[in-house]
Design a protein around this motif. Sequence first.
Motif, PDB file in Angstrom:
ATOM      1  N   TYR A 215       0.847  -1.190   0.000  1.00  0.00           N
ATOM      2  CA  TYR A 215       0.000   0.000   0.000  1.00  0.00           C
ATOM      3  C   TYR A 215       0.883   1.239   0.000  1.00  0.00           C
ATOM      4  CZ  TYR A 215       0.975   0.349   5.055  1.00  0.00           C
ATOM      5  OH  TYR A 215       1.590   0.460   6.276  1.00  0.00           O
ATOM      6  N   THR A 216       0.237   2.369  -0.180  1.00  0.00           N
ATOM      7  CA  THR A 216       0.952   3.632  -0.163  1.00  0.00           C
ATOM      8  C   THR A 216       0.163   4.644   0.640  1.00  0.00           C
ATOM      9  OG1 THR A 216       1.958   5.355  -1.545  1.00  0.00           O
ATOM     10  CG2 THR A 216      -0.153   4.475  -2.271  1.00  0.00           C
ATOM     11  N   MET A 217       0.847   5.682   1.094  1.00  0.00           N
ATOM     12  CA  MET A 217       0.187   6.830   1.699  1.00  0.00           C
ATOM     13  C   MET A 217       0.731   8.125   1.104  1.00  0.00           C
ATOM     14  SD  MET A 217      -0.148   5.638   5.688  1.00  0.00           S
ATOM     15  CE  MET A 217      -0.868   7.209   6.192  1.00  0.00           C
ATOM     16  N   MET A 287      -5.303  14.420   3.207  1.00  0.00           N
ATOM     17  CA  MET A 287      -6.361  15.399   3.387  1.00  0.00           C
ATOM     18  C   MET A 287      -6.667  15.624   4.872  1.00  0.00           C
ATOM     19  SD  MET A 287      -9.200  14.635   0.441  1.00  0.00           S
ATOM     20  CE  MET A 287      -8.925  12.887   0.159  1.00  0.00           C
ATOM     21  N   ALA A 288      -7.120  16.823   5.199  1.00  0.00           N
ATOM     22  CA  ALA A 288      -7.486  17.168   6.570  1.00  0.00           C
ATOM     23  C   ALA A 288      -8.612  16.272   7.070  1.00  0.00           C
ATOM     24  CB  ALA A 288      -7.903  18.633   6.644  1.00  0.00           C
ATOM     25  N   TYR A 289      -8.613  16.002   8.361  1.00  0.00           N
ATOM     26  CA  TYR A 289      -9.686  15.267   9.029  1.00  0.00           C
ATOM     27  C   TYR A 289     -10.547  16.256   9.816  1.00  0.00           C
ATOM     28  CZ  TYR A 289      -6.888  10.907   8.463  1.00  0.00           C
ATOM     29  OH  TYR A 289      -6.171   9.844   7.979  1.00  0.00           O
ATOM     30  N   ASN A 290     -11.732  15.791  10.218  1.00  0.00           N
ATOM     31  CA  ASN A 290     -12.548  16.549  11.159  1.00  0.00           C
ATOM     32  C   ASN A 290     -13.622  15.639  11.742  1.00  0.00           C
ATOM     33  OD1 ASN A 290     -14.481  16.367   9.095  1.00  0.00           O
ATOM     34  ND2 ASN A 290     -15.055  18.513   9.201  1.00  0.00           N
ATOM     35  N   SER A 363     -10.622  26.048  10.034  1.00  0.00           N
ATOM     36  CA  SER A 363     -12.021  25.680  10.201  1.00  0.00           C
ATOM     37  C   SER A 363     -12.082  24.425  11.053  1.00  0.00           C
ATOM     38  CB  SER A 363     -12.667  25.445   8.839  1.00  0.00           C
ATOM     39  OG  SER A 363     -12.189  24.237   8.271  1.00  0.00           O
ATOM     40  N   THR A 364     -13.232  23.725  11.048  1.00  0.00           N
ATOM     41  CA  THR A 364     -13.297  22.449  11.759  1.00  0.00           C
ATOM     42  C   THR A 364     -12.422  21.400  11.103  1.00  0.00           C
ATOM     43  OG1 THR A 364     -15.260  21.738  10.528  1.00  0.00           O
ATOM     44  CG2 THR A 364     -15.626  22.920  12.596  1.00  0.00           C
ATOM     45  N   ASP A 365     -12.102  21.575   9.815  1.00  0.00           N
ATOM     46  CA  ASP A 365     -11.065  20.759   9.180  1.00  0.00           C
ATOM     47  C   ASP A 365      -9.709  21.163   9.764  1.00  0.00           C
ATOM     48  OD1 ASP A 365     -12.612  19.295   7.472  1.00  0.00           O
ATOM     49  OD2 ASP A 365     -11.935  20.252   5.641  1.00  0.00           O
ATOM     50  N   MET A 366      -8.867  20.189  10.010  1.00  0.00           N
ATOM     51  CA  MET A 366      -7.514  20.533  10.434  1.00  0.00           C
ATOM     52  C   MET A 366      -6.548  19.449   9.968  1.00  0.00           C
ATOM     53  SD  MET A 366      -5.423  22.648  11.499  1.00  0.00           S
ATOM     54  CE  MET A 366      -6.599  23.925  11.928  1.00  0.00           C
ATOM     55  N   THR A 367      -5.384  19.907   9.569  1.00  0.00           N
ATOM     56  CA  THR A 367      -4.311  19.002   9.174  1.00  0.00           C
ATOM     57  C   THR A 367      -3.076  19.314   9.998  1.00  0.00           C
ATOM     58  OG1 THR A 367      -2.919  18.281   7.322  1.00  0.00           O
ATOM     59  CG2 THR A 367      -3.712  20.557   7.260  1.00  0.00           C
ATOM     60  N   SER A 368      -2.402  18.266  10.425  1.00  0.00           N
ATOM     61  CA  SER A 368      -1.224  18.424  11.282  1.00  0.00           C
ATOM     62  C   SER A 368      -0.355  17.187  11.160  1.00  0.00           C
ATOM     63  CB  SER A 368      -1.662  18.613  12.733  1.00  0.00           C
ATOM     64  OG  SER A 368      -0.575  18.430  13.618  1.00  0.00           O
ATOM     65  N   PRO A 369       0.955  17.349  11.177  1.00  0.00           N
ATOM     66  CA  PRO A 369       1.829  16.174  11.113  1.00  0.00           C
ATOM     67  C   PRO A 369       1.588  15.178  12.237  1.00  0.00           C
ATOM     68  CG  PRO A 369       3.086  18.167  10.658  1.00  0.00           C
ATOM     69  CD  PRO A 369       1.725  18.623  11.116  1.00  0.00           C
ATOM     70  N   VAL A 370       1.138  15.656  13.395  1.00  0.00           N
ATOM     71  CA  VAL A 370       0.946  14.746  14.531  1.00  0.00           C
ATOM     72  C   VAL A 370      -0.511  14.350  14.709  1.00  0.00           C
ATOM     73  CG1 VAL A 370       2.988  15.579  15.748  1.00  0.00           C
ATOM     74  CG2 VAL A 370       0.785  16.692  16.149  1.00  0.00           C
ATOM     75  N   TRP A 371      -1.390  14.799  13.822  1.00  0.00           N
ATOM     76  CA  TRP A 371      -2.799  14.413  13.893  1.00  0.00           C
ATOM     77  C   TRP A 371      -3.156  13.519  12.712  1.00  0.00           C
ATOM     78  CZ3 TRP A 371      -6.156  19.196  15.766  1.00  0.00           C
ATOM     79  CH2 TRP A 371      -5.784  19.509  17.063  1.00  0.00           C
ATOM     80  N   ASN A 372      -3.772  14.077  11.667  1.00  0.00           N
ATOM     81  CA  ASN A 372      -4.210  13.222  10.558  1.00  0.00           C
ATOM     82  C   ASN A 372      -3.054  12.525   9.868  1.00  0.00           C
ATOM     83  OD1 ASN A 372      -3.587  15.928   9.629  1.00  0.00           O
ATOM     84  ND2 ASN A 372      -4.353  15.336   7.618  1.00  0.00           N
ATOM     85  N   GLN A 373      -1.890  13.205   9.780  1.00  0.00           N
ATOM     86  CA  GLN A 373      -0.768  12.584   9.069  1.00  0.00           C
ATOM     87  C   GLN A 373      -0.202  11.379   9.828  1.00  0.00           C
ATOM     88  OE1 GLN A 373      -0.479  13.860   6.153  1.00  0.00           O
ATOM     89  NE2 GLN A 373      -1.388  15.875   6.415  1.00  0.00           N
ATOM     90  N   ALA A 374      -0.440  11.326  11.139  1.00  0.00           N
ATOM     91  CA  ALA A 374       0.112  10.249  11.961  1.00  0.00           C
ATOM     92  C   ALA A 374      -0.925   9.188  12.316  1.00  0.00           C
ATOM     93  CB  ALA A 374       0.691  10.840  13.249  1.00  0.00           C
ATOM     94  N   TYR A 375      -2.180   9.405  11.956  1.00  0.00           N
ATOM     95  CA  TYR A 375      -3.277   8.588  12.490  1.00  0.00           C
ATOM     96  C   TYR A 375      -3.187   7.116  12.082  1.00  0.00           C
ATOM     97  CZ  TYR A 375      -8.068   7.369  13.801  1.00  0.00           C
ATOM     98  OH  TYR A 375      -9.179   6.788  14.375  1.00  0.00           O
ATOM     99  N   ALA A 376      -2.964   6.834  10.809  1.00  0.00           N
ATOM    100  CA  ALA A 376      -3.030   5.455  10.322  1.00  0.00           C
ATOM    101  C   ALA A 376      -2.037   4.546  11.031  1.00  0.00           C
ATOM    102  CB  ALA A 376      -2.796   5.408   8.818  1.00  0.00           C
ATOM    103  N   ASP A 377      -0.839   5.041  11.274  1.00  0.00           N
ATOM    104  CA  ASP A 377       0.203   4.204  11.865  1.00  0.00           C
ATOM    105  C   ASP A 377       0.209   4.245  13.389  1.00  0.00           C
ATOM    106  OD1 ASP A 377       1.165   3.289   9.413  1.00  0.00           O
ATOM    107  OD2 ASP A 377       2.490   5.009   9.173  1.00  0.00           O
TER     108      ASP A 377
END
Length: 592
Positions: A215-217, A287-290, A363-377
């Motif tokens: 897989y890829t991310m 993509m940003a999560y919320n 907004s209620t959307d937010m992207t962060s290296p330690v939030w959505n970018q780190a979530y899967a792993d």
Amino acid sequence: MTCSIDDGAAIDCEEGPDLGRVAYADLSMGRHRLTVRMGKTGAMSEASATWEIAAPDVVVVGATPGGISSALAAARAGRTVVVIESNSKIGGMMTGGLAKSDTGGGGAGEKALGGITREFFDRTRDREIAKGACSNEYPCPIYWDFEPHVAAEVFADMLAEQPRVFVQSGVSSFTVVRDGAQLKRLVTARGDVSAKVFIDASYEGDLMAQAGVSYTMIREPRLSGSDGVDPAGIEDDAGYGGLVTPPYGRSVDPFLEAGKPESGLLPFVEPPPAPEKAVGSADDKLMAYNYRLCVTDDPDNRIPFARPADYDPALYEGSARVAQAAAAQGKPLDELYFNPARTVRSTNPRYFKGDLNGGSAFSTDMTSPVWNQAYADASSAGRSAIEAAYRGYIEGLLYFWQTDPRFGALNAKVARYGLCRDEFVDNGHWPYRLYVRESRRMLGEYVMNENDVLRNGRRAPIDDGIAMGAYSADSHIRRITWATISVGGAPARPTVVTEGFRIIRLPGFEPYPIAYRSLLPRRSEVENLLNVGTLSATSMAYSSLRMEPTFMMIGQAAGTAASMAAQANSAVHDVDVKGLQARLVADGQIVK
């Protein structure tokens, strides 16, 4: 009355007027003995029964809409199915706040939605009409919209009609046992479960990853080949998009102290990418999560937005600066911010419920290296911490919008709304699910890309279609950072910019076929796994495929294919695609 299972500790049974029940929350196959003791002290009678849990034909990981459709399709075809869900609630985002269904504009959804998906929407609308949320006197805006708790009721009813489906929620983790290219069983804290065919319908691709599937991310590069290479793999809109979008077209200083880089960056503003980073190059930005909030201005059904215990107004300084910049240019803030999309009527039919989604920066959307970018792993505990961080951030933002005077008329607008009293009643009226817009994506037998979505002639037409995609390519922001640019003709200066947002509409709003091969891992890796939620697609293609009704249609195809493979004891790669398409069409699915 007390019960014990396999000589375990006695527990209280659930008693009714004529019967008693005991819940058995375990997956362990084999023979099990239940003992029930009834009566008063000194006059107890005892009865026992033995039952056997056999291996199902199909195991589905993820009781998401796509997973539920998979299970229903396999069960209706005569297979026995076990569904494993990490959350305590079933239904994924459709029961978790996303009530404004993404069906596709320009009538594309009407052309694409059939089968189990159409059945679900018919049932939700019938239930909304029956309860008075939609009527001739109080019509509802869109056929495809509903209330989260109504979606939960409909999914529960559809599953209850299938005695061959067994759902186990709250199974937070598992490991995979495989033999060569075959998945054999899942090991969970509730026991092991084996099957002939497995389906990954999770939003994170956890089964796929545990099974060792490629897989890829990454966000794929725009140019995937050199000059002279067949352009089938080239996506014009892929890759890093550059830093050209100031929020709402306003210049906003990115530094904690305006004009002073040495003071540091505002919360959630990332350092700029390396100067040599080329537009169209690959990166790891998702993509940003919320949370998709169900809100209302119905005074009889409104829970006011409250100040969270850990409220820190400094987190929202970026939002306030955007507001100030917009207000200085005469933009009404109560039009710019906080615009929940109407769904159906509230308990008082003079008011609506609304689905509150994200928007631009802060907004209620937010992207962060330690939030959505780190979530899967992240581990289960790590994911829970990220979910809590998103909840705290959004709760604080809503309180900030209704109290900080820099927002002017927006204060009163947000204060008129609140969470819905009749939704998520056992979770503080907060949605059960974080909106994981994008996570892992499989590298399977066929990787769908932008050219398949747009049907621009660069790739051969898909002839193994098993469902239709109907939504535009819709990518939310992936990064908030800053750049020195000119905004509105003013001299260049450091300003906040977002990157990653783009919408590419389907030509003529015509749906496109989704390849069966995109559900299949590489045959050399696994032969009995189908992927619904993190199927094989580039990031650009996935931004269209990721919609819940689309997942449901893909799920019906996966469940039907799994039934065919289980019955024939064959690899999912050997399923007769023409036969699969014929079965799907007979069951109401639209495949072309």
